[in-house]
Motif scaffolding. Structure first.
Motif, PDB file in Angstrom:
ATOM      1  N   HIS A 195       0.854  -1.193   0.000  1.00 56.95           N
ATOM      2  CA  HIS A 195       0.000   0.000   0.000  1.00 56.95           C
ATOM      3  C   HIS A 195       0.889   1.242   0.000  1.00 56.95           C
ATOM      4  O   HIS A 195       2.028   1.189   0.479  1.00 56.95           O
ATOM      5  CB  HIS A 195      -0.903   0.024   1.237  1.00 56.95           C
ATOM      6  N   PRO A 196       0.384   2.360  -0.515  1.00 53.32           N
ATOM      7  CA  PRO A 196       1.174   3.603  -0.452  1.00 53.32           C
ATOM      8  C   PRO A 196       1.484   3.964   0.997  1.00 53.32           C
ATOM      9  O   PRO A 196       0.662   3.754   1.888  1.00 53.32           O
ATOM     10  CB  PRO A 196       0.248   4.647  -1.093  1.00 53.32           C
ATOM     11  N   HIS A 197       2.659   4.497   1.218  1.00 55.44           N
ATOM     12  CA  HIS A 197       2.998   4.977   2.558  1.00 55.44           C
ATOM     13  C   HIS A 197       2.155   6.221   2.834  1.00 55.44           C
ATOM     14  O   HIS A 197       2.194   7.187   2.070  1.00 55.44           O
ATOM     15  CB  HIS A 197       4.489   5.321   2.624  1.00 55.44           C
ATOM     16  N   PRO A 198       1.357   6.223   3.916  1.00 58.37           N
ATOM     17  CA  PRO A 198       0.462   7.362   4.174  1.00 58.37           C
ATOM     18  C   PRO A 198       1.194   8.681   4.370  1.00 58.37           C
ATOM     19  O   PRO A 198       0.621   9.744   4.135  1.00 58.37           O
ATOM     20  CB  PRO A 198      -0.295   6.944   5.440  1.00 58.37           C
ATOM     21  N   GLY A 199       2.441   8.625   4.783  1.00 55.30           N
ATOM     22  CA  GLY A 199       3.198   9.853   4.985  1.00 55.30           C
ATOM     23  C   GLY A 199       3.890  10.351   3.736  1.00 55.30           C
ATOM     24  O   GLY A 199       4.377  11.487   3.707  1.00 55.30           O
ATOM     25  N   MET A 224      11.726   4.071 -10.561  1.00 53.98           N
ATOM     26  CA  MET A 224      10.385   3.494 -10.420  1.00 53.98           C
ATOM     27  C   MET A 224       9.620   4.240  -9.342  1.00 53.98           C
ATOM     28  O   MET A 224      10.216   4.893  -8.473  1.00 53.98           O
ATOM     29  CB  MET A 224      10.462   2.004 -10.084  1.00 53.98           C
ATOM     30  N   THR A 225       8.316   4.156  -9.390  1.00 57.39           N
ATOM     31  CA  THR A 225       7.457   4.771  -8.380  1.00 57.39           C
ATOM     32  C   THR A 225       6.365   3.784  -8.014  1.00 57.39           C
ATOM     33  O   THR A 225       6.086   2.832  -8.771  1.00 57.39           O
ATOM     34  CB  THR A 225       6.839   6.080  -8.893  1.00 57.39           C
ATOM     35  N   PHE A 226       5.729   3.989  -6.860  1.00 59.93           N
ATOM     36  CA  PHE A 226       4.695   3.058  -6.425  1.00 59.93           C
ATOM     37  C   PHE A 226       3.347   3.478  -6.999  1.00 59.93           C
ATOM     38  O   PHE A 226       2.910   4.617  -6.822  1.00 59.93           O
ATOM     39  CB  PHE A 226       4.618   3.005  -4.905  1.00 59.93           C
ATOM     40  N   ASP A 227       2.692   2.557  -7.686  1.00 58.35           N
ATOM     41  CA  ASP A 227       1.372   2.800  -8.292  1.00 58.35           C
ATOM     42  C   ASP A 227       0.300   2.242  -7.367  1.00 58.35           C
ATOM     43  O   ASP A 227       0.186   1.024  -7.206  1.00 58.35           O
ATOM     44  CB  ASP A 227       1.297   2.126  -9.652  1.00 58.35           C
ATOM     45  N   PRO A 228      -0.521   3.105  -6.733  1.00 57.92           N
ATOM     46  CA  PRO A 228      -1.559   2.620  -5.812  1.00 57.92           C
ATOM     47  C   PRO A 228      -2.578   1.721  -6.485  1.00 57.92           C
ATOM     48  O   PRO A 228      -3.119   0.809  -5.843  1.00 57.92           O
ATOM     49  CB  PRO A 228      -2.212   3.917  -5.308  1.00 57.92           C
ATOM     50  N   ALA A 229      -2.869   1.965  -7.767  1.00 59.54           N
ATOM     51  CA  ALA A 229      -3.869   1.163  -8.466  1.00 59.54           C
ATOM     52  C   ALA A 229      -3.375  -0.277  -8.647  1.00 59.54           C
ATOM     53  O   ALA A 229      -4.113  -1.239  -8.438  1.00 59.54           O
ATOM     54  CB  ALA A 229      -4.209   1.784  -9.813  1.00 59.54           C
ATOM     55  N   GLN A 230      -2.113  -0.392  -9.062  1.00 55.34           N
ATOM     56  CA  GLN A 230      -1.546  -1.729  -9.256  1.00 55.34           C
ATOM     57  C   GLN A 230      -0.930  -2.294  -7.985  1.00 55.34           C
ATOM     58  O   GLN A 230      -0.617  -3.485  -7.913  1.00 55.34           O
ATOM     59  CB  GLN A 230      -0.474  -1.677 -10.351  1.00 55.34           C
TER      60      GLN A 230
END
Length: 237
Positions: A195-199, A224-230
């Motif tokens: 999951h995305p880091h809330p901070g 690279m970056t974190f994709d919340p959808a995927q």
């Protein structure tokens, strides 16, 4: 940075220690030592010291837990709220509340919080905690049947509070202005997985959850970056 490494470092201590001096009515304070006042049932309260009727703890202003010592020929009286003459009608030394430890060798579960227990052959884990109080390290809980800290899947907390976030563990609870507040993210209400880091939204930092407990904080590889959808690291467009 590995979450387990971070939590181990944080576990070492989050509150300051400081000293001071003062006096009390009906008996002198011979010495005292101030620690951060534990938030909970002893806030703004006085409580006896188990092994010595002359000593007691004063949790005052919601901030400081002061260990005090009555003067010679005085003992602490919970009923009177201070030091009284030894042997007087207010001397309750011989009728203090029984200890949670019946024989100094047992390990006893805490009645309200599933991560806590009493080790009757050891001192309190933190100096300002009640006698013998200990806490299992996150994410373990106290297994009353086995008499030891155990994986949470093996523990039936019953009516006891079951903390799932590291900041819910008693050692990290801090509500006054002197403590270092716990800001580790939690997984309450989140499915297992990344999951995305809330901070750090819209970044390359993410958390991994299991059974609504955080297991790690990680960073996507460079570029690279974190994709919340995927719910995965993807190449930066």
């Amino acid at each position: 940075m590995s979450f387990l490494v971070f939590s181990t470092l944080l576990w070492a201590g989050i509150c300051a220690v400081r000293g001071s001096a003062s006096s009390v009515v009906q008996g002198s304070v011979v010495w005292e030592f101030d620690y951060m006042c534990v938030q909970g049932p002893y806030k703004d309260d006085l409580r006896p010291f188990r092994y010595d009727c002359r000593q007691y703890y004063d949790c005052h202003d919601g901030y400081s837990l002061t260990k005090r010592l009555c003067g010679p020929d005085y003992v602490f009286s919970k009923r009177a709220g201070g030091c009284v003459i030894k042997g007087s009608s207010e001397d309750g030394c011989d009728i203090q509340t029984p200890s949670v430890c019946p024989n100094d060798i047992d390990v006893v579960m805490h009645s309200d919080i599933c991560s806590l227990y009493y080790n009757c052959s050891a001192r309190a884990q933190l100096l300002w905690w009640p006698d013998h109080l200990q806490e299992c390290p996150f994410p373990l809980l106290f297994n009353a049947d086995a008499g030891t800290c155990d994986h949470y899947n093996n523990v039936d907390c019953g009516d006891r509070e079951e903390p799932t976030a590291i900041c819910d563990y008693y050692v990290f609870r801090c509500e006054d202005k002197f403590c270092a507040h716990c800001n580790v993210p939690d997984c309450k209400g989140l499915d297992d997985g990344a999951h995305p880091h809330p901070g750090y939204p819209n970044s390359n930092i993410y958390i991994t959850c299991l059974d609504q407990r955080i297991t790690s904080t990680d960073t996507c590889d460079e570029g690279m970056t974190f994709d919340p959808a995927q719910r995965a690291c993807v190449n930066v467009q």
